[in-house]
Design a protein around this motif. Structure first.
Motif, PDB file in Angstrom:
ATOM      1  N   LEU A   4       0.645  -1.146   0.160  1.00  0.00           N
ATOM      2  CA  LEU A   4       0.088   0.097  -0.080  1.00  0.00           C
ATOM      3  C   LEU A   4       1.074   1.317  -0.009  1.00  0.00           C
ATOM      4  CD1 LEU A   4      -2.640  -0.926   2.636  1.00  0.00           C
ATOM      5  CD2 LEU A   4      -2.658  -1.366   0.207  1.00  0.00           C
ATOM      6  N   ASN A   5       0.708   2.246  -0.828  1.00  0.00           N
ATOM      7  CA  ASN A   5       1.400   3.440  -1.020  1.00  0.00           C
ATOM      8  C   ASN A   5       1.141   4.462   0.373  1.00  0.00           C
ATOM      9  OD1 ASN A   5       2.538   2.523  -3.445  1.00  0.00           O
ATOM     10  ND2 ASN A   5       0.696   3.369  -4.395  1.00  0.00           N
ATOM     11  N   GLU A   6       0.088   4.490   0.857  1.00  0.00           N
ATOM     12  CA  GLU A   6      -0.549   5.472   1.785  1.00  0.00           C
ATOM     13  C   GLU A   6      -0.865   4.458   3.061  1.00  0.00           C
ATOM     14  OE1 GLU A   6      -0.838   8.898   1.997  1.00  0.00           O
ATOM     15  OE2 GLU A   6       0.291   8.565   0.143  1.00  0.00           O
ATOM     16  N   PHE A   7      -0.281   4.881   4.270  1.00  0.00           N
ATOM     17  CA  PHE A   7      -0.392   4.157   5.454  1.00  0.00           C
ATOM     18  C   PHE A   7      -2.218   4.278   5.741  1.00  0.00           C
ATOM     19  CE2 PHE A   7      -0.898   2.629   9.763  1.00  0.00           C
ATOM     20  CZ  PHE A   7       0.277   1.895  10.083  1.00  0.00           C
ATOM     21  N   PRO A   8      -2.817   3.121   6.041  1.00  0.00           N
ATOM     22  CA  PRO A   8      -4.155   3.215   5.924  1.00  0.00           C
ATOM     23  C   PRO A   8      -4.715   3.696   7.211  1.00  0.00           C
ATOM     24  CG  PRO A   8      -3.306   0.799   6.323  1.00  0.00           C
ATOM     25  CD  PRO A   8      -2.145   1.797   5.956  1.00  0.00           C
ATOM     26  N   GLU A   9      -6.043   3.974   7.326  1.00  0.00           N
ATOM     27  CA  GLU A   9      -6.586   4.233   8.688  1.00  0.00           C
ATOM     28  C   GLU A   9      -7.913   3.384   8.501  1.00  0.00           C
ATOM     29  OE1 GLU A   9      -6.658   8.515  10.245  1.00  0.00           O
ATOM     30  OE2 GLU A   9      -8.763   8.491  10.028  1.00  0.00           O
ATOM     31  N   ILE A  10      -8.203   2.840   9.607  1.00  0.00           N
ATOM     32  CA  ILE A  10      -9.098   1.708   9.925  1.00  0.00           C
ATOM     33  C   ILE A  10      -9.973   2.529  11.062  1.00  0.00           C
ATOM     34  CG2 ILE A  10      -9.895  -0.573  10.434  1.00  0.00           C
ATOM     35  CD1 ILE A  10      -6.889  -1.315   9.476  1.00  0.00           C
ATOM     36  N   GLU A  11     -11.340   2.622  10.841  1.00  0.00           N
ATOM     37  CA  GLU A  11     -12.285   3.034  11.681  1.00  0.00           C
ATOM     38  C   GLU A  11     -13.257   1.976  12.298  1.00  0.00           C
ATOM     39  OE1 GLU A  11     -14.696   7.048  12.903  1.00  0.00           O
ATOM     40  OE2 GLU A  11     -13.218   7.060  11.302  1.00  0.00           O
ATOM     41  N   THR A  12     -13.454   1.824  13.487  1.00  0.00           N
ATOM     42  CA  THR A  12     -14.390   0.638  14.158  1.00  0.00           C
ATOM     43  C   THR A  12     -15.544   1.481  14.890  1.00  0.00           C
ATOM     44  OG1 THR A  12     -13.238   0.455  16.379  1.00  0.00           O
ATOM     45  CG2 THR A  12     -12.423  -0.978  13.981  1.00  0.00           C
ATOM     46  N   VAL A  74      -3.591   2.650  18.281  1.00  0.00           N
ATOM     47  CA  VAL A  74      -5.310   2.395  18.550  1.00  0.00           C
ATOM     48  C   VAL A  74      -5.509   3.541  19.198  1.00  0.00           C
ATOM     49  CG1 VAL A  74      -6.787   1.007  19.928  1.00  0.00           C
ATOM     50  CG2 VAL A  74      -4.724  -0.326  18.825  1.00  0.00           C
ATOM     51  N   ARG A  75      -6.419   4.224  18.606  1.00  0.00           N
ATOM     52  CA  ARG A  75      -7.021   5.731  19.190  1.00  0.00           C
ATOM     53  C   ARG A  75      -8.392   5.402  19.601  1.00  0.00           C
ATOM     54  NH1 ARG A  75      -2.671   8.739  17.803  1.00  0.00           N
ATOM     55  NH2 ARG A  75      -1.497   8.066  16.190  1.00  0.00           N
ATOM     56  N   ASN A  76      -8.671   6.266  20.659  1.00  0.00           N
ATOM     57  CA  ASN A  76     -10.198   6.497  20.838  1.00  0.00           C
ATOM     58  C   ASN A  76     -10.540   7.780  19.855  1.00  0.00           C
ATOM     59  OD1 ASN A  76      -9.356   9.071  21.785  1.00  0.00           O
ATOM     60  ND2 ASN A  76      -9.415   8.556  23.890  1.00  0.00           N
ATOM     61  N   LYS A  77     -11.750   7.835  19.847  1.00  0.00           N
ATOM     62  CA  LYS A  77     -12.651   8.569  18.777  1.00  0.00           C
ATOM     63  C   LYS A  77     -12.053  10.101  19.025  1.00  0.00           C
ATOM     64  CE  LYS A  77     -14.937   5.910  16.636  1.00  0.00           C
ATOM     65  NZ  LYS A  77     -15.066   5.517  15.148  1.00  0.00           N
ATOM     66  N   GLU A  78     -11.441  10.577  20.087  1.00  0.00           N
ATOM     67  CA  GLU A  78     -10.839  11.670  20.312  1.00  0.00           C
ATOM     68  C   GLU A  78      -9.417  11.766  19.586  1.00  0.00           C
ATOM     69  OE1 GLU A  78     -14.068  11.179  22.262  1.00  0.00           O
ATOM     70  OE2 GLU A  78     -12.452  10.169  23.143  1.00  0.00           O
ATOM     71  N   ARG A  79      -8.821  10.416  18.971  1.00  0.00           N
ATOM     72  CA  ARG A  79      -7.780  10.426  18.507  1.00  0.00           C
ATOM     73  C   ARG A  79      -6.505  10.416  19.522  1.00  0.00           C
ATOM     74  NH1 ARG A  79      -7.691  10.033  13.008  1.00  0.00           N
ATOM     75  NH2 ARG A  79      -9.712   9.996  12.097  1.00  0.00           N
ATOM     76  N   GLN A  80      -6.706  10.030  20.594  1.00  0.00           N
ATOM     77  CA  GLN A  80      -5.620   9.960  21.553  1.00  0.00           C
ATOM     78  C   GLN A  80      -5.376   8.613  21.415  1.00  0.00           C
ATOM     79  OE1 GLN A  80      -6.568  10.844  25.783  1.00  0.00           O
ATOM     80  NE2 GLN A  80      -5.105   9.316  26.465  1.00  0.00           N
ATOM     81  N   ILE A  81      -3.924   8.344  21.584  1.00  0.00           N
ATOM     82  CA  ILE A  81      -3.566   6.950  21.495  1.00  0.00           C
ATOM     83  C   ILE A  81      -3.806   6.137  22.785  1.00  0.00           C
ATOM     84  CG2 ILE A  81      -1.100   7.635  22.319  1.00  0.00           C
ATOM     85  CD1 ILE A  81      -0.125   5.265  20.094  1.00  0.00           C
ATOM     86  N   ILE A  82      -4.194   4.779  22.779  1.00  0.00           N
ATOM     87  CA  ILE A  82      -4.598   4.128  23.897  1.00  0.00           C
ATOM     88  C   ILE A  82      -3.906   2.881  24.025  1.00  0.00           C
ATOM     89  CG2 ILE A  82      -6.652   5.310  24.512  1.00  0.00           C
ATOM     90  CD1 ILE A  82      -8.241   2.859  23.474  1.00  0.00           C
ATOM     91  N   GLY A  83      -3.200   2.610  22.747  1.00  0.00           N
ATOM     92  CA  GLY A  83      -2.727   1.335  22.525  1.00  0.00           C
ATOM     93  C   GLY A  83      -1.882   1.083  21.316  1.00  0.00           C
ATOM     94  N   ALA A  84      -1.526  -0.082  20.878  1.00  0.00           N
ATOM     95  CA  ALA A  84      -1.074  -0.399  19.608  1.00  0.00           C
ATOM     96  C   ALA A  84      -1.567  -1.847  19.204  1.00  0.00           C
ATOM     97  CB  ALA A  84       0.505  -0.106  19.507  1.00  0.00           C
ATOM     98  N   ILE A  85      -1.562  -1.842  17.802  1.00  0.00           N
ATOM     99  CA  ILE A  85      -1.628  -3.447  17.178  1.00  0.00           C
ATOM    100  C   ILE A  85      -0.959  -3.528  15.854  1.00  0.00           C
ATOM    101  CG2 ILE A  85      -3.701  -2.718  16.161  1.00  0.00           C
ATOM    102  CD1 ILE A  85      -4.689  -5.345  16.853  1.00  0.00           C
ATOM    103  N   GLY A  86      -0.584  -4.495  15.686  1.00  0.00           N
ATOM    104  CA  GLY A  86       0.355  -4.600  14.336  1.00  0.00           C
ATOM    105  C   GLY A  86       0.287  -5.790  13.816  1.00  0.00           C
ATOM    106  N   LEU A  87       0.536  -6.001  12.367  1.00  0.00           N
ATOM    107  CA  LEU A  87       0.450  -7.073  11.635  1.00  0.00           C
ATOM    108  C   LEU A  87       2.012  -7.058  10.935  1.00  0.00           C
ATOM    109  CD1 LEU A  87      -2.783  -7.729   9.317  1.00  0.00           C
ATOM    110  CD2 LEU A  87      -1.877  -9.170  11.306  1.00  0.00           C
TER     111      LEU A  87
END
Length: 178
Positions: A4-12, A74-87
């Motif tokens: 992927l050329n751009e780092f993706p953003e995933i919303e849940t 991993v961010r809350n809806k206010e976009r503050q980091i609360i953790g991390a996840i990776g593949l």
């Protein structure tokens, strides 16, 4: 792994998974001060310093540039980091899932929610066939997360990880595209 050329953003429903940023590092350093993170993971040192966080950010950026991994904040809806996840790509058609969550956010289902979204991303966007994860046997909570996201126990890997001159058995869970 597809590039992927751009780092993706995933919303849940409750979260935004997005690129790690320099501005996140103070909170990352603060969250990972707790010795429990070092005790429960193979790659988080104790004590955890700002330099460790900067190194992690640099490695995450290089992995994306080399197409070998995606580390999401991993961010809350206010976009503050609360953790991390990776593949992280292992041999092109399979990836290893890893994660941590700041202690104030434990037991709220955030990692389960983030991991489900990341597995879908890994299969659909990156075309992995298999996604797996491991956990130290003394971290049963991580095993429960793996079960909740549809992974099945695959193997007990004896003396698979070495940390602080000690070898640890780990349990491996996996899930397949089909």
């Amino acid at each position: 792994m597809k590039k992927l050329n751009e780092f993706p953003e995933i919303e849940t429903e409750r979260l935004v998974l997005s690129k790690l940023k320099e501005e996140d590092l103070d909170l990352v350093t603060e969250y990972l001060q707790d010795r429990i993170f070092s005790d429960l993971t193979s790659n988080i040192p104790f004590p955890y310093t700002r330099k460790n966080a900067e190194f992690w950010l640099k490695m995450s950026e290089e992995a994306f540039d080399r197409n070998t991994g995606y580390t999401f904040a991993v961010r809350n809806k206010e976009r503050q980091i609360i953790g991390a996840i990776g593949l992280h790509d292992r041999d092109g058609d399979k990836a290893e899932l890893g994660y941590w969550m700041g202690r104030p956010f434990w037991n709220k289902g955030y990692i389960t929610e983030a991991a489900k979204a990341l597995i879908e991303f890994g299969f659909k966007e990156l075309q992995f066939n298999k996604i797996y994860a491991t956990y130290f046997l003394h971290n049963q909570a991580s095993g429960r997360i793996m079960e909740k996201i549809g992974m099945e126990q695959e193997a007990l890997l004896k003396q698979h990880l070495k940390k602080d001159d000690e070898y640890f058995d780990v349990m491996m869970y996996s899930i397949f595209r089909k």
